[in-house]
Design an enzyme around this catalytic site. Sequence first.
Site, PDB file in Angstrom:
ATOM      1  N   HIS A 196      47.331  71.404 -67.702  1.00  0.00           N
ATOM      2  CA  HIS A 196      46.154  71.387 -66.867  1.00  0.00           C
ATOM      3  C   HIS A 196      45.611  70.019 -66.412  1.00  0.00           C
ATOM      4  O   HIS A 196      45.257  69.862 -65.230  1.00  0.00           O
ATOM      5  CB  HIS A 196      44.935  72.275 -67.301  1.00  0.00           C
ATOM      6  CG  HIS A 196      45.281  73.906 -67.154  1.00  0.00           C
ATOM      7  ND1 HIS A 196      45.825  74.674 -67.818  1.00  0.00           N
ATOM      8  CD2 HIS A 196      44.960  74.481 -65.980  1.00  0.00           C
ATOM      9  CE1 HIS A 196      45.712  75.878 -67.433  1.00  0.00           C
ATOM     10  NE2 HIS A 196      45.197  75.908 -66.292  1.00  0.00           N
ATOM     11  N   ASP A 251      49.957  76.562 -65.331  1.00  0.00           N
ATOM     12  CA  ASP A 251      50.508  75.448 -66.185  1.00  0.00           C
ATOM     13  C   ASP A 251      51.755  75.452 -66.852  1.00  0.00           C
ATOM     14  O   ASP A 251      52.239  74.399 -67.318  1.00  0.00           O
ATOM     15  CB  ASP A 251      49.395  75.490 -67.355  1.00  0.00           C
ATOM     16  CG  ASP A 251      48.878  76.582 -68.192  1.00  0.00           C
ATOM     17  OD1 ASP A 251      49.527  77.957 -67.387  1.00  0.00           O
ATOM     18  OD2 ASP A 251      48.310  76.872 -68.895  1.00  0.00           O
ATOM     19  N   LYS A 285      52.590  73.225 -72.499  1.00  0.00           N
ATOM     20  CA  LYS A 285      51.229  73.670 -73.135  1.00  0.00           C
ATOM     21  C   LYS A 285      50.210  73.752 -72.393  1.00  0.00           C
ATOM     22  O   LYS A 285      50.210  73.000 -71.211  1.00  0.00           O
ATOM     23  CB  LYS A 285      50.965  72.836 -74.396  1.00  0.00           C
ATOM     24  CG  LYS A 285      51.926  73.013 -75.602  1.00  0.00           C
ATOM     25  CD  LYS A 285      51.540  74.259 -76.362  1.00  0.00           C
ATOM     26  CE  LYS A 285      52.322  74.476 -77.714  1.00  0.00           C
ATOM     27  NZ  LYS A 285      51.804  75.405 -78.643  1.00  0.00           N
ATOM     28  N   THR A 286      49.042  74.441 -72.514  1.00  0.00           N
ATOM     29  CA  THR A 286      48.001  74.786 -71.713  1.00  0.00           C
ATOM     30  C   THR A 286      47.141  73.405 -71.156  1.00  0.00           C
ATOM     31  O   THR A 286      47.126  72.981 -70.036  1.00  0.00           O
ATOM     32  CB  THR A 286      47.035  75.716 -72.121  1.00  0.00           C
ATOM     33  OG1 THR A 286      47.732  76.761 -72.329  1.00  0.00           O
ATOM     34  CG2 THR A 286      45.947  75.820 -71.317  1.00  0.00           C
ATOM     35  N   TYR A 287      46.632  72.736 -72.293  1.00  0.00           N
ATOM     36  CA  TYR A 287      45.876  71.618 -72.057  1.00  0.00           C
ATOM     37  C   TYR A 287      46.601  70.316 -71.337  1.00  0.00           C
ATOM     38  O   TYR A 287      45.765  69.716 -70.511  1.00  0.00           O
ATOM     39  CB  TYR A 287      45.218  71.219 -73.321  1.00  0.00           C
ATOM     40  CG  TYR A 287      43.735  71.790 -73.638  1.00  0.00           C
ATOM     41  CD1 TYR A 287      42.745  72.085 -72.559  1.00  0.00           C
ATOM     42  CD2 TYR A 287      43.623  72.275 -75.012  1.00  0.00           C
ATOM     43  CE1 TYR A 287      41.638  72.915 -73.026  1.00  0.00           C
ATOM     44  CE2 TYR A 287      42.127  72.958 -75.243  1.00  0.00           C
ATOM     45  CZ  TYR A 287      41.448  73.216 -74.155  1.00  0.00           C
ATOM     46  OH  TYR A 287      40.265  73.799 -74.514  1.00  0.00           O
TER      47      TYR A 287
END
Length: 403
Positions: free
Chosen positions: A75, A236, A70-72
């Site tokens: 990153h 990501d 996932k993104t968060y």
Amino acid sequence: MLLPLRFALLALLSLLVSPLSAAEVRRPVTILISIDGFRADYLDRGLTPTLTALARQGVSAAMRPSFPTKTYPNHYALVTGLRPDRNGIVGNKMEDAARPGETFTTKNSDDSFWWSQAEPLWVGAEKAGIRTGVMFWPGSNAPYGGIRAQDWFPFSENVTNVQRVNTVLDWLRRPVALRPRFLTLYFDLVDTAGHRHGPDSPELNAAVREADRQLAALRAGLSELHQPANLIIVADHGMAPSSPNRVVWLHDIANPADYHVIDEGPVATIDAVPGHEAALAASLLRPRPHINCMRKADVPQRLHFGRNPRVAPFVCIAETGWLLLDVFPKKWGVDLGSHGYDNAAPEMLALFVAAGPSIKPRGKLPSFDNVDVYPLLRELLSLPPKPGIDGTDTPFKNALKRR
């Protein structure tokens, strides 16, 4: 008469060379660039002349994201060297017993509480006296230990890609004392196109082309400034095709009175309503096609996930291309492209390209974990190795020019 003539010649010579001698010799900067959702094999589509040239001038790889893809979480893994289970950002949505009734989402992502389990690179750099400028990187709008990057912007989709590139270039136009040495840049257009239209769509290809054009604009701006830069370009996660026809509905396999959904999709995190733990376990833990639900303690060890208290008691991982949903999505319906799956899925592999004055042209590298990017960045910034992280700079040992 010879002496005055000599002085005249020296004066003329000084006028000719003074602009060159006065010109600043700029130190290399390091720019970390994220193209959200840029799957590794998009680089093979013949749409990215800038990225292809950079890969040829330096190194590239199909990079493994951390789970969940996932993104968060990813990153933050990239800028802490810690996987989500250790950096504390265990999902795009998550809960913490210390904040009962509150769910982490994009709406409250400026709260330092959620980011406090791991120090991001820009904070470590600032502590070492290296000025930093962060353009939209997840986590940058929340201070860590009271420290932020000297320059940062909260994410806004209304800021165009051109404006993002120009902001970074403007930071580099400053006098040296106010100029960042470590910068980040973030583009979300490829991820958005992948979700809405799928990874094999014309719209996705158009977004890939546009991201490459923005990188070309950045390189042109750096050249105009005579600014050498180590460009570390990452994603990501990748993207897999998904469909409204490949959905398992949570309310069809469990009683809604028994559960509380924290996040859903390719990976779903679920808690039981108090007193309903046994009933929910009986529903979720039985074998079912296309999804694998388990207690957090039973998540496979290779995923390095499940020990952080923020991980929900039940974790369900969908088969690649399938989704586990509780309610019909409101924004644009069921995504035609998704991520969050097992990080061993080929569709989740992410872009990595690095080029610049500190990087040798070594071509394609074997796949490595994305937490390895963090020690690479520390080395480029001449920061000492940080003990206790999950990443290693081993993948880049033969690609770095030693100073």
